[in-house]
Design a protein around this motif. Structure first.
Motif, PDB file in Angstrom:
ATOM      1  N   GLU A 142       0.844  -1.209   0.000  1.00 45.85           N
ATOM      2  CA  GLU A 142       0.000   0.000   0.000  1.00 45.85           C
ATOM      3  C   GLU A 142       0.874   1.252   0.000  1.00 45.85           C
ATOM      4  OE1 GLU A 142      -2.457  -0.493   3.451  1.00 45.85           O
ATOM      5  OE2 GLU A 142      -3.656  -2.098   2.554  1.00 45.85           O
ATOM      6  N   GLY A 143       1.913   1.237   0.818  1.00 45.95           N
ATOM      7  CA  GLY A 143       2.826   2.383   0.889  1.00 45.95           C
ATOM      8  C   GLY A 143       3.495   2.653  -0.446  1.00 45.95           C
ATOM      9  N   GLN A 144       3.909   1.587  -1.125  1.00 50.69           N
ATOM     10  CA  GLN A 144       4.543   1.731  -2.439  1.00 50.69           C
ATOM     11  C   GLN A 144       3.562   2.325  -3.449  1.00 50.69           C
ATOM     12  OE1 GLN A 144       7.541   1.576  -3.400  1.00 50.69           O
ATOM     13  NE2 GLN A 144       7.476   1.315  -5.603  1.00 50.69           N
ATOM     14  N   PHE A 150       1.708   9.574  -5.563  1.00 52.18           N
ATOM     15  CA  PHE A 150       2.176  10.925  -5.228  1.00 52.18           C
ATOM     16  C   PHE A 150       3.081  11.499  -6.315  1.00 52.18           C
ATOM     17  CE2 PHE A 150       1.829  10.098  -0.343  1.00 52.18           C
ATOM     18  CZ  PHE A 150       0.447  10.129  -0.454  1.00 52.18           C
ATOM     19  N   GLU A 151       3.767  10.621  -7.058  1.00 52.65           N
ATOM     20  CA  GLU A 151       4.675  11.095  -8.110  1.00 52.65           C
ATOM     21  C   GLU A 151       3.932  11.900  -9.164  1.00 52.65           C
ATOM     22  OE1 GLU A 151       6.964   7.930  -9.846  1.00 52.65           O
ATOM     23  OE2 GLU A 151       7.758   7.301  -7.904  1.00 52.65           O
ATOM     24  N   THR A 152       2.686  11.515  -9.431  1.00 52.81           N
ATOM     25  CA  THR A 152       1.917  12.183 -10.494  1.00 52.81           C
ATOM     26  C   THR A 152       0.882  13.153  -9.937  1.00 52.81           C
ATOM     27  OG1 THR A 152       0.416  10.281 -10.521  1.00 52.81           O
ATOM     28  CG2 THR A 152       2.201  10.285 -12.130  1.00 52.81           C
ATOM     29  N   ASN A 160      -0.553  12.995   4.458  1.00 53.82           N
ATOM     30  CA  ASN A 160      -0.639  11.853   3.546  1.00 53.82           C
ATOM     31  C   ASN A 160       0.743  11.266   3.271  1.00 53.82           C
ATOM     32  OD1 ASN A 160      -3.368  12.263   3.400  1.00 53.82           O
ATOM     33  ND2 ASN A 160      -3.312  13.384   1.478  1.00 53.82           N
ATOM     34  N   TYR A 161       1.724  12.140   3.149  1.00 54.28           N
ATOM     35  CA  TYR A 161       3.103  11.680   2.941  1.00 54.28           C
ATOM     36  C   TYR A 161       3.583  10.908   4.166  1.00 54.28           C
ATOM     37  CZ  TYR A 161       8.156  11.836   2.040  1.00 54.28           C
ATOM     38  OH  TYR A 161       9.474  11.490   1.838  1.00 54.28           O
ATOM     39  N   GLU A 166       5.012   5.780   6.792  1.00 54.53           N
ATOM     40  CA  GLU A 166       4.701   4.815   7.845  1.00 54.53           C
ATOM     41  C   GLU A 166       4.500   3.421   7.251  1.00 54.53           C
ATOM     42  OE1 GLU A 166       1.243   4.233  11.202  1.00 54.53           O
ATOM     43  OE2 GLU A 166       1.624   6.241  10.454  1.00 54.53           O
ATOM     44  N   LEU A 167       3.745   3.358   6.159  1.00 53.28           N
ATOM     45  CA  LEU A 167       3.458   2.067   5.519  1.00 53.28           C
ATOM     46  C   LEU A 167       4.685   1.517   4.785  1.00 53.28           C
ATOM     47  CD1 LEU A 167      -0.073   2.847   4.018  1.00 53.28           C
ATOM     48  CD2 LEU A 167       0.419   1.411   6.001  1.00 53.28           C
TER      49      LEU A 167
END
Length: 321
Positions: A142-144, A150-152, A160-161, A166-167
């Motif tokens: 999920e974190g990945q 977030f990149e796009t 959120n970051y 955390e994940l």
């Protein structure tokens, strides 16, 4: 009690044993190659430390530690494909040296071998370990995904970051400690405190990583300064700067990200300093480190037994490498 460095040496030696059969060589050789690239072995050693905090290190802790390191390397192998990374620790990544399909399949089989190691542990604790291992694996994925989203994304909120970090980073550190504690016979309360110690430490570690990339001494850190800035990575520093910058500074930051001038790093760092991002990041790191220490303090064992974990925290977060 063993020090963190002693356990790293012991685990590294044990982990050298072959984890794969010989054939088919095109499937298993790339896995062996990748594992031999090495690493800090922090996560498996945290499992051993979690066990030793409460009891002598059990054989089960070595099995679980090996499963954790295999899982971690599986994620790295697939991350390298997603990031199109040509190198890891200065040598070609699996998809570069072999090909993408091989890297996918070798990563898959590495995860399956991790479960083979979990299957060796005491059946009475296996359900608890397996539930935590599976939940953590899902959270890392999920974190990945959040990281890729977030990149796009044009706007990413700091909260959120933080959740993504955390994940992607913290939960595996936290779960490694907790799995060791379960093997060591710790109470549920102690397991929870230790998990929270690892979770907060992981966030502090990432803040430190983001901070050193921008403000660290390249000689000590071993990386080129401002790599994240060059790649427009949405780090703690950039997101905070965008939140607190005045309209002129914000406009300039966005322009620099768009245009990528030769002196981009210097210009962005100047804006970061104007916005006191460096001071803010140091204070934020310290706040998470303090939370981690409070959780470790709450674990009901003698202070001397906690010394190796304090040493680990120092290594992870107070470092300049």
């Amino acid at each position: 009690m063993h020090s963190f460095k002693e356990l790293v040496t012991q685990f590294t030696e044990k982990f050298k044993e072959s984890h794969f059969p010989a054939q088919p060589a095109n499937l298993y050789e790339p896995g062996t190659y990748f594992l031999e690239i090495g690493g800090k072995r922090i996560r498996p050693v945290m499992c051993l430390m979690g066990n030793e905090l409460f009891d002598t290190i059990q054989p089960d802790a070595w099995h679980v530690a090996t499963a954790i390191e295999l899982f971690h390397n599986f994620t790295l192998m697939h991350d390298d494909i997603m990031d199109k990374a040509p190198l890891r620790r200065g040598v070609p990544t699996v998809h570069t040296k072999y090909n993408e399909n091989t890297a996918l399949l070798t990563g898959d089989v590495m995860l399956i071998v991790a479960y083979d190691y979990l299957a060796k542990i005491n059946p009475q604790i296996l359900p608890r370990i397996l539930t935590l291992f599976n939940r953590t694996g899902r959270e890392v994925c999920e974190g990945q995904q959040w990281d890729m989203d977030f990149e796009t994304s044009q706007t990413v909120k700091l909260d959120n970051y933080l959740h993504m970090i955390e994940l992607k980073t913290s939960v595996l550190l936290a779960a490694s400690l907790k799995m060791g504690a379960i093997i060591g016979g710790a109470s549920e309360g102690n397991c929870l405190h230790l998990y929270e110690f690892g979770r907060n430490l992981g966030i502090a570690f990432q803040i430190q990583d983001d901070y050193l990339d921008a403000f660290g001494d390249p000689e000590k850190f071993g990386k080129e300064q401002g790599g994240d800035i060059r790649q427009n990575k949405k780090t703690f520093l950039l997101l905070h700067a965008l939140e607190v910058a005045n309209p002129q500074q914000k406009s300039r930051l966005l322009q620099l990200m768009e245009e990528n001038p030769a002196d981009k790093v210097e210009q962005v760092l100047a804006i970061f300093r104007e916005c006191n991002v460096d001071t803010w990041a140091r204070e934020l790191k310290q706040s998470y480190l303090d939370k981690a220490y409070q959780q470790l303090e709450a674990v009901a064992v003698t202070a001397t037994r906690k010394a190796p974990l304090l040493e680990l925290a120092e290594f992870l977060v107070a470092r300049e490498h």
